[in-house]
Design a protein around this motif. Structure first.
Motif, short mmCIF file in Angstrom:
data_model
loop_
_atom_site.label_atom_id
_atom_site.label_comp_id
_atom_site.label_asym_id
_atom_site.label_seq_id
_atom_site.Cartn_x
_atom_site.Cartn_y
_atom_site.Cartn_z
N THR A 126 1.40 13.21 -2.93
CA THR A 126 2.31 12.45 -3.80
C THR A 126 3.46 11.87 -3.00
N GLY A 127 3.65 12.33 -1.75
CA GLY A 127 4.79 11.91 -0.95
C GLY A 127 4.38 11.35 0.39
N ASN A 128 5.36 10.83 1.11
CA ASN A 128 5.11 10.11 2.36
C ASN A 128 4.78 11.05 3.52
N TYR A 129 4.18 10.49 4.55
CA TYR A 129 3.91 11.25 5.78
C TYR A 129 5.18 11.25 6.64
N ASN A 130 6.20 11.87 6.10
CA ASN A 130 7.51 11.87 6.74
C ASN A 130 7.98 13.31 6.88
N ASP A 131 7.98 13.81 8.12
CA ASP A 131 8.31 15.21 8.35
C ASP A 131 9.77 15.54 8.06
N VAL A 132 10.64 14.51 8.00
CA VAL A 132 12.07 14.74 7.72
C VAL A 132 12.31 14.85 6.22
N THR A 133 11.88 13.83 5.45
CA THR A 133 12.12 13.86 4.01
C THR A 133 11.33 14.98 3.33
N ALA A 134 10.26 15.45 3.96
CA ALA A 134 9.47 16.55 3.38
C ALA A 134 10.29 17.83 3.27
N ARG A 135 11.45 17.89 3.94
CA ARG A 135 12.31 19.08 3.85
C ARG A 135 13.20 19.06 2.62
N PHE A 136 13.38 17.88 2.00
CA PHE A 136 14.26 17.85 0.82
C PHE A 136 13.72 16.99 -0.32
N THR A 182 0.86 -1.19 0.00
CA THR A 182 0.00 0.00 0.00
C THR A 182 0.89 1.23 0.00
N HIS A 183 0.92 1.91 -1.14
CA HIS A 183 1.85 3.01 -1.37
C HIS A 183 1.13 4.36 -1.44
N CYS A 184 -0.22 4.34 -1.43
CA CYS A 184 -0.96 5.60 -1.53
C CYS A 184 -0.80 6.41 -0.25
N LYS A 185 -0.92 7.74 -0.38
CA LYS A 185 -0.77 8.65 0.75
C LYS A 185 -2.13 9.31 0.98
#
Length: 721
Positions: free
Chosen positions: A456-466, A433-436
């Motif tokens: 389009t991207g993950n619920y990741n507060d770290v990777t959301a910065r780059f 399951t890859h949908c966000k």
């Protein structure tokens, strides 16, 4: 008579693995680009190494297994597994040479000019020599454990990605062998006294003192090496009742995977190298001799530890956050007024966290349903979901425990969520399951409303910065019904007969895009104006590429922004001569997926979690959703236009499969990522000034470079006013 085109012709496709290596070479170009800040160039070189390691441990490992059983079926480009394996290793060897030439000829001399040094023992001052001697005796010696390798003690198991020393010893004219694992729980990069930015690698601290570990023996040779193993999980999913245990068991077995690549210092003797290769059961092409430090990911640590050189890193920017989506405002009210759009990292990820926080606290919220594919190691979202459950909300979280290389982290969070009272599900058998997607059900004055966040991207507060990604908040009723049906499908046995506005993989996204391409093809044949624009990470699905070829042949103009893998070829007469492919590699990792269809003046815009890869279209639960708000649609179109006109970080795919930089002679430079970052800073500054003056913000458009797209207009779905 018209010749029928065979759109499955092997000559029309590029091998997937070689295309990925070409992408990594574009990342390597950024390390070689002297217009990039020096420490950022170090990070790019580090990224090429981590990219290669993951590529070998999964993709090359898979090819190795297929080649071992003589798997006969060729890929879309006509190459067998054995042919791919040889071609990939040949290309990777060339990349390793290029990596170390970049380090030794360009980056290390440039660092030295800035008084930043990665030193060897023979380059140290007397004080620094005393320091490493003390460090060896006080810190390293107690934890080092040499392992003999002889007839009574077999060659030891070499852990994946661990640094080791292969050692040759002499005593009484007899040759002996040993290995020494370099501790991975101590820093590899050691700061030296006497200068602000002098460093040494831990292996170079150990080597001069090796004799003290082998008393009465003479150390004749010591060479650093490491291995990369097959890390692909093989999880049986007959049912999901014990999926968590199965994944945990596979994680333990993963460490025992076969060796796929050996890296070793080029100073190693032929005899010692031959012995290593034999013990590890490797073919010659899997052995990589390198002229420099093993494992270049250490360079990112070096970049982060350099002090007083802010000028050697990217200029910071201020990400924008709409006032109405901050903690002091009711986020549900803001979403009710109109849909809200975020473009990360130029827009902060904070509103997504705030959405979950307010949902956890709001007395009107009845339920929160969410999919989690990759989350950060200390995710605030997890904490708020737990708090929501404790506050009596019904919280259902789908945690994808098969998310590659995040399995351990996700298993941990799944257990934590269950302990906090959340209902945790693991998805459908055989599918990732890859949908966000987040769905919040709220009671408002006797009415039930469904609030959604899709991205389009993950619920990741770290990777959301780059990572560059896009997200949408909406209270659209039809989408809410669709979202409810998706979660019912994931958690139970529901099979919705149709969806109102959302499109779901497996198969649904393929069918939708195929229908759009068929419509476009028929319209183009009828002489109507048709244009298709897409942005994605990868394009490798053969059937989808064939459909794009058919549309191109009919006269459909197709523009593709593809960061990574592209198995489609451009410039094939009558097949792909209407297709142009751009790739942007720069400061941020391009991660958003955008699909734009302009069919005779009717333009529709969609965002998606899916790339056009067979696994995403057939074997994953993915989401594609429309942008209905006219202002947000305008903004997405403008974003795409700015990116398409980028002439600094864009490479254009050529008919010979190479990527070439845009010729910008006579044009003002436009770096799309820098443009968006600057624009975000301008709007954040304007908001701050307006707040201080307690007056409504009146954004003044930032003047765009001459002959370039107009700036983004924030008077859309992200406008706080």
């Amino acid at each position: 008579m018209t010749t029928k085109i065979n759109y499955s012709d092997h000559n029309y496709y590029t091998n997937r693995e070689l295309s990925w290596l070409a992408f990594n070479d574009r990342v390597l170009e950024e390390a070689r680009d002297k217009t990039n800040p020096l420490l950022e160039r170090l990070k790019f070189l580090s990224i090429t190494q981590s990219n290669l390691d993951e590529f070998f441990s999964v993709r090359v490992a898979s090819l190795t297994k297929l080649a071992a059983v003589n798997y006969p079926k060729p890929d879309a480009s006509g190459m067998t597994a054995e042919e791919q394996l040889l071609a990939v290793n040949k290309s990777a060897h060339q990349m390793f040479i290029k990596q170390y030439n970049t380090l030794n000829r360009s980056l290390l001399p440039a660092l030295a000019q800035q008084n930043i040094h990665l030193l060897k023992p023979d380059e140290l001052t007397p004080d620094q020599l005393r320091f490493i001697k003390d460090y060896f005796h006080d810190t390293l010696y107690p934890v080092l454990t040499p392992t003999a390798d002889d007839s009574s003690r077999p060659f030891p198991f070499i852990a994946n990605d661990a640094l080791n020393l292969a050692i040759q010893l002499n005593k009484d004219k007899t040759r002996y062998y040993a290995t020494l694992q370099i501790p991975d729980n101590l820093p590899r990069l050691i700061k030296l006294p006497g200068a602000e930015n002098d460093f040494i690698l831990v292996e170079d601290v150990i080597k001069p003192f090796l004799g003290q570990l082998f008393v009465n023996y003479t150390v004749k040779e010591a060479a650093v090496f490491r291995v990369i193993r097959d890390l692909d999980l093989d999880v049986a999913e007959e049912d999901t009742s014990d999926l968590l245990k199965e994944v945990q068991q596979q994680l333990k077995l993963r460490e025992q995977g076969s060796v796929i690549r050996l890296e070793v210092e080029s100073t190693i003797s032929k005899k010692l190298l031959k012995r290593l290769g034999k013990e590890l059961n490797l073919k010659d092409y899997a052995v990589y001799e390198v002229n420099g430090p093993i494992d270049l990911t250490v360079l990112s640590k070096l970049a982060s530890q350099v002090t007083n050189h802010a000028d050697l890193s990217y200029k910071p920017f201020t990400a924008y956050q709409p006032t109405s989506l901050t903690g002091g405002h009711n986020i549900f009210e803001a979403i009710r007024r109109h849909d809200r759009f975020l473009q990360h990292p130029y827009d902060k990820f904070d509103p997504v966290i705030e959405f979950i926080r307010q949902s956890a606290m709001d007395p009107g919220v009845l339920a929160i349903k969410m999919t989690l594919y990759r989350v950060s190691g200390d995710s605030p979202i997890i904490a708020y979901l737990g708090r929501a459950a404790q506050n009596g909300k019904q919280v259902t979280v789908l945690v994808e425990v098969k998310a590659r290389f995040d399995e351990q982290n996700n298993v941990h969070w799944a257990k934590q969520l269950e302990k906090m009272g959340c209902h945790v599900i693991y998805g459908l058998i055989g599918l990732k399951t890859h949908c966000k997607l987040t769905l919040v059900v709220r009671r408002e004055q006797g009415v039930i409303r469904r609030y959604m966040h899709m991205a389009t991207g993950n619920y990741n507060d770290v990777t959301a910065r780059f990572y560059t990604d896009m997200g949408l908040f909406t209270v659209n009723a039809d989408m809410g019904i669709d979202a409810t049906n998706i979660f019912n499908m994931l958690s139970g046995y529901s099979e919705p007969p149709y969806f109102h506005q959302l499109h779901i993989s497996p198969h649904g996204i393929r069918d939708f895009i195929n229908d759009k391409l068929t419509q476009a093809t028929e319209m183009a044949k009828a002489g109507k104006k048709v244009r298709i624009r897409m942005k994605m990470n990868s394009l490798s699905d053969q059937s989808m590429i064939a459909h794009l070829y058919k549309a191109s042949h009919a006269g459909v103009k197709i523009s593709l922004l593809i960061r990574g893998i592209c198995c489609l070829k451009t410039g094939i007469p009558d097949v792909s001569d209407n297709i142009t492919v751009h790739s942007i590699v720069g400061r941020f990792l391009e991660h958003s997926r955008v699909f734009i269809f302009n069919l005779d003046g009717q333009e529709t815009v969609y965002l998606s979690s899916a790339d056009l890869m067979t696994r995403n279209l057939n074997r994953r639960v993915e989401l594609l959703f429309p942008i209905n708000d006219p202002q947000i649609k305008k903004r997405v179109l403008t974003i795409y236009k700015v990116m398409w006109n980028d002439n600094v970080k864009t490479r254009v795919l050529q008919p010979d499969d190479t990527f070439k930089h845009v010729d910008r002679r006579g044009h003002v430079a436009l770096d799309a990522q820098a443009y968006f970052a600057d624009l975000a800073s301008v709007h954040a500054k304007a908001d701050k000034a307006a707040a201080e003056m307690a007056k409504p913000t009146e954004f003044q458009p930032m003047l765009s470079p001459e002959n370039q797209p107009n700036p983004l207009n924030y008077d859309d779905g992200s406008d706080p006013h």
